[in-house]
Design a protein around this motif. Sequence first.
Motif, PDB file in Angstrom:
ATOM      1  N   MET A   1       6.387   7.984   1.948  1.00  0.00           N
ATOM      2  CA  MET A   1       4.985   7.798   1.599  1.00  0.00           C
ATOM      3  C   MET A   1       4.519   6.375   1.894  1.00  0.00           C
ATOM      4  O   MET A   1       3.521   6.147   2.552  1.00  0.00           O
ATOM      5  CB  MET A   1       4.805   8.121   0.119  1.00  0.00           C
ATOM      6  N   VAL A   2       5.277   5.377   1.385  1.00  0.00           N
ATOM      7  CA  VAL A   2       4.852   3.996   1.583  1.00  0.00           C
ATOM      8  C   VAL A   2       4.884   3.621   3.055  1.00  0.00           C
ATOM      9  O   VAL A   2       4.080   2.830   3.533  1.00  0.00           O
ATOM     10  CB  VAL A   2       5.733   3.031   0.751  1.00  0.00           C
ATOM     11  N   ASN A   3       5.822   4.209   3.806  1.00  0.00           N
ATOM     12  CA  ASN A   3       5.886   3.930   5.232  1.00  0.00           C
ATOM     13  C   ASN A   3       4.630   4.422   5.931  1.00  0.00           C
ATOM     14  O   ASN A   3       4.082   3.764   6.821  1.00  0.00           O
ATOM     15  CB  ASN A   3       7.127   4.589   5.842  1.00  0.00           C
ATOM     16  N   SER A   4       4.156   5.608   5.541  1.00  0.00           N
ATOM     17  CA  SER A   4       2.930   6.152   6.130  1.00  0.00           C
ATOM     18  C   SER A   4       1.745   5.268   5.804  1.00  0.00           C
ATOM     19  O   SER A   4       0.887   5.001   6.655  1.00  0.00           O
ATOM     20  CB  SER A   4       2.678   7.567   5.603  1.00  0.00           C
ATOM     21  N   LEU A   5       1.691   4.788   4.563  1.00  0.00           N
ATOM     22  CA  LEU A   5       0.600   3.928   4.163  1.00  0.00           C
ATOM     23  C   LEU A   5       0.648   2.599   4.898  1.00  0.00           C
ATOM     24  O   LEU A   5      -0.376   2.052   5.299  1.00  0.00           O
ATOM     25  CB  LEU A   5       0.646   3.692   2.647  1.00  0.00           C
ATOM     26  N   ASN A   6       1.858   2.071   5.088  1.00  0.00           N
ATOM     27  CA  ASN A   6       1.984   0.810   5.799  1.00  0.00           C
ATOM     28  C   ASN A   6       1.635   0.962   7.270  1.00  0.00           C
ATOM     29  O   ASN A   6       1.093   0.050   7.890  1.00  0.00           O
ATOM     30  CB  ASN A   6       3.407   0.253   5.636  1.00  0.00           C
ATOM     31  N   ASN A   7       1.960   2.121   7.842  1.00  0.00           N
ATOM     32  CA  ASN A   7       1.553   2.372   9.221  1.00  0.00           C
ATOM     33  C   ASN A   7       0.038   2.416   9.320  1.00  0.00           C
ATOM     34  O   ASN A   7      -0.558   1.906  10.270  1.00  0.00           O
ATOM     35  CB  ASN A   7       2.149   3.698   9.724  1.00  0.00           C
ATOM     36  N   GLN A 204       0.074   2.606  -6.933  1.00  0.00           N
ATOM     37  CA  GLN A 204       0.575   2.068  -5.673  1.00  0.00           C
ATOM     38  C   GLN A 204       2.054   1.710  -5.775  1.00  0.00           C
ATOM     39  O   GLN A 204       2.801   1.888  -4.814  1.00  0.00           O
ATOM     40  CB  GLN A 204      -0.257   0.856  -5.257  1.00  0.00           C
ATOM     41  N   GLN A 205       2.488   1.217  -6.919  1.00  0.00           N
ATOM     42  CA  GLN A 205       3.911   0.942  -7.113  1.00  0.00           C
ATOM     43  C   GLN A 205       4.727   2.222  -6.965  1.00  0.00           C
ATOM     44  O   GLN A 205       5.853   2.200  -6.443  1.00  0.00           O
ATOM     45  CB  GLN A 205       4.157   0.330  -8.490  1.00  0.00           C
ATOM     46  N   ALA A 206       4.154   3.348  -7.399  1.00  0.00           N
ATOM     47  CA  ALA A 206       4.857   4.626  -7.359  1.00  0.00           C
ATOM     48  C   ALA A 206       5.138   5.096  -5.945  1.00  0.00           C
ATOM     49  O   ALA A 206       5.933   6.021  -5.740  1.00  0.00           O
ATOM     50  CB  ALA A 206       4.050   5.685  -8.110  1.00  0.00           C
ATOM     51  N   GLN A 207       4.519   4.488  -4.973  1.00  0.00           N
ATOM     52  CA  GLN A 207       4.716   4.880  -3.591  1.00  0.00           C
ATOM     53  C   GLN A 207       5.941   4.194  -2.969  1.00  0.00           C
ATOM     54  O   GLN A 207       6.308   4.477  -1.830  1.00  0.00           O
ATOM     55  CB  GLN A 207       3.450   4.555  -2.779  1.00  0.00           C
ATOM     56  N   TYR A 208       6.559   3.311  -3.729  1.00  0.00           N
ATOM     57  CA  TYR A 208       7.767   2.622  -3.281  1.00  0.00           C
ATOM     58  C   TYR A 208       8.995   3.254  -3.943  1.00  0.00           C
ATOM     59  O   TYR A 208       8.870   3.962  -4.946  1.00  0.00           O
ATOM     60  CB  TYR A 208       7.687   1.133  -3.649  1.00  0.00           C
TER      61      TYR A 208
END
Length: 266
Positions: A1-7, A204-208
């Motif tokens: 999830m966080v990778n998608s958001l960072n992309n 947002q923390q939950a996405q890590y």
Amino acid sequence: MVNSLNNFAANSGQALAGTKKLTATPGKNPGVNQSTPQGPLGNARDSSTVSTLASQLSEASVRAQARDARLTRTELSSMANNTFNELVSANYTANKSTYDSEVPDTDSATLLARAKSATQYTNGLGKNPFSGMPMDQLALITYDDSGTFTINERRAALEESAKQEFAWRQKVVAEAEFEYNNTGKLTNFSKSVLDHYKGLPPVQQAQYPNNYEAKLKHWIDLDFNYFTNVAEGKKKMDAESFAGKILDGDNSLFDDTTSSKQATST
């Protein structure tokens, strides 16, 4: 999830900010000053506009606190993933005409104008109505599914958040390269990432990864030196790539079954 958001942050940042990749030069500190947020609606001169938004944000904050207290970390992660799919994925594109026709259920000229501005922005016209807004306020809008904000407003808030995240990532990765090239360490980088993470709202923390904070604290305490601990004949690691993995919450680093050695094999 966080990778998608960072992309998404990288793609949006490049498209919206027009920024260039920062590179570190040994002996030269690459740190840059981030612009000071201008507050709700950036340079908005209309005090009634700011007051209206402030009231909406206050109410959204109450809803967010109740949501964060009610949902588990896993549930918050799932909720964030659903939000991301709604605002970014092919679903958003497929329903764009519907979202463009969405009008707030209000007689307020201020709210109607802002919703229209967000729709124009998401169609490549005009400025983002949330430009310069602090990250915590952008998150309140992005993840608020009460109907207070239109889908296009939430999309605009997410894009501004992504733009700011991308700028921060450029800065911190450049500083990581500088630190590594000059000391062989990434301790200060880990501290910066931890501070950034701790400043995020729960959704947002939950996405890590669940152990993200604990792992960063472990690396900070370890104060590992990649130069003095490197195996004989081994090439220096790619600090930028490793920093990116940390920012993305890469499973190869945050899987407890494989990451206890940190990245000494990188």
